[in-house]
Design an enzyme around this catalytic site. Structure first.
Site, PDB file in Angstrom:
ATOM      1  CG  ASP A  85      44.522  21.640  28.859  1.00  0.00           C
ATOM      2  OD1 ASP A  85      45.489  20.913  28.619  1.00  0.00           O
ATOM      3  OD2 ASP A  85      43.358  21.404  28.487  1.00  0.00           O
ATOM      4  CB  CYS A 143      47.713  -1.221  14.983  1.00  0.00           C
ATOM      5  SG  CYS A 143      46.002  -0.717  15.197  1.00  0.00           S
TER       6      CYS A 143
HETATM    7  S1  SF4 Z   1      46.556   4.470  18.178  1.00  0.00           S
HETATM    8 FE1  SF4 Z   1      45.529   2.532  18.567  1.00  0.00          FE
HETATM    9  S2  SF4 Z   1      44.251   2.214  16.751  1.00  0.00           S
HETATM   10 FE2  SF4 Z   1      45.766   3.786  16.216  1.00  0.00          FE
HETATM   11  S3  SF4 Z   1      47.434   2.648  15.280  1.00  0.00           S
HETATM   12 FE3  SF4 Z   1      47.923   2.875  17.444  1.00  0.00          FE
HETATM   13  S4  SF4 Z   1      47.175   1.006  18.402  1.00  0.00           S
HETATM   14 FE4  SF4 Z   1      46.174   1.159  16.396  1.00  0.00          FE
END
Ligand code: SF4
Ligand code: SF4
Length: 311
Positions: free
Chosen positions: A132, A189
């Site tokens: 950082d 997802c």
């Molecule tokens: S970061 Fe994790 S929760 Fe978010 S879309 Fe990707 S896999 Fe799914």
């Protein structure tokens, strides 16, 4: 030095493991690709960096690691697990896991300095460790160095191990064999987008820091936060882990073995009463070696009492 120097590469990775790093990878220190630069610039143009004003400066350095270290050949990306072994009790005001224990800057800097000395010793090349402390796109480099991929929650996800990792980079003039970049994605997802209490995540994988609680509670030091924040803050006072906690990749996260990251007594017993009774001096002493020190006392008090302005 001949390229690729497999033997030296193996030694560097072994040293990283023996210092407790959970992952280590190499990427050629060529400029950041145009698409990633355009995405970042667009994010800043939209003002989605919010109170992270520092994110809009040093575009040239952020693009080209050789401007951070002349003659740079490799960016070494390192990851250190901070998933807690112990958690705050339900009555404590919530602190994001990254701030449970000793300030990660201190812990990581110590380990990175040891790594950098080791690399200099065996390669006779220069190094520049970054924790950082330099404008470098750490998740981008971690992906290019094969550690994992950048999820919709904007975290670096190490497949099968999750996202509760601190990242650090060592830019070096040593030429090391690059690892294969990680090409995995989130697929269909969208759990983090749905789970975000503040609606800060876009499906295309960008975060609006003007809405992100992590940013608002830590980096925004205004006397008051927008009223809507009080409706979604819950009992959080330092950061927010929601978009990581819901991520399937964190379902099997294992606890860190770094003792320094264990929650401090102050974190375990953090209540509104405790914060209200504190003086600014006591805050400084209590959190002197904690990432919470970045908040300042007034900001912590504001976060703990936000519901008062919302009644
Ligand atoms: S970061 Fe994790 S929760 Fe978010 S879309 Fe990707 S896999 Fe799914
Ligand atoms: S840290 Fe919290 S507020 Fe910020 S994007 Fe993740 S879930 Fe949303």
């Amino acid at each position: 030095m001949p390229f690729p120097n497999i033997d030296i590469a193996t030694k560097i990775k072994s040293q990283a493991a023996s210092l407790g790093f959970d992952a280590c990878g190499f990427a050629a220190a060529t400029p950041v690709d145009d698409e990633a630069v355009a995405r970042y610039d667009r994010w800043v143009e939209l003002g989605h960096n919010g109170c992270m004003k520092w994110a809009s400066g040093h575009g040239d350095l952020r693009r080209d690691p050789s401007l951070l270290l002349e003659g740079a050949k490799t960016v070494i990306s390192l990851a250190l697990n901070y998933y807690p072994a112990r958690f705050q009790p339900p009555e404590a005001l919530r602190v994001a896991y990254y701030a449970y224990g000793r300030d990660y800057h201190e812990v990581l800097r110590e380990k990175m300095t040891k790594m950098a000395h080791f690399i200099e010793e065996i390669t006779h090349c220069e190094t520049r460790p970054c924790v950082d402390s330099a404008p470098i796109r750490e998740r981008y480099w971690a992906q290019r160095a094969g550690l994992g991929f950048i999820g919709r929650n904007n975290c670096l996800i190490i497949p099968g191990r999750g996202s509760f990792f601190f990242l650090g980079e060592i830019v070096t003039t040593a030429q090391l064999p690059p690892d294969e970049p990680c090409t995995l994605t989130c697929g269909n997802c969208g759990k983090c987008v749905d789970a975000c209490p503040a609606g800060a995540l876009g499906v295309e994988g960008s975060v609006d820091a003007t809405r992100c609680l992590s940013c608002l509670l830590i980096e925004n030091h205004d006397e008051q936060l927008p009223e809507w924040v009080g409706n979604v803050i819950g009992n959080r006072v330092v950061g927010c882990d929601e978009c990581q906690l819901c991520c399937p990749h964190n379902a099997h996260a294992v606890a860190t073995t770094v003792e320094d990251f264990a929650p401090t007594e102050a974190v375990m017993t953090l209540t509104r009463e405790r914060i209200e009774a504190m003086t600014s001096g006591e805050f400084k002493r209590t959190f002197a070696h904690s990432a919470i020190s970045r908040l300042r006392y007034k900001t912590l008090l504001r976060n703990a009492t936000i519901h008062d302005g919302n009644k």
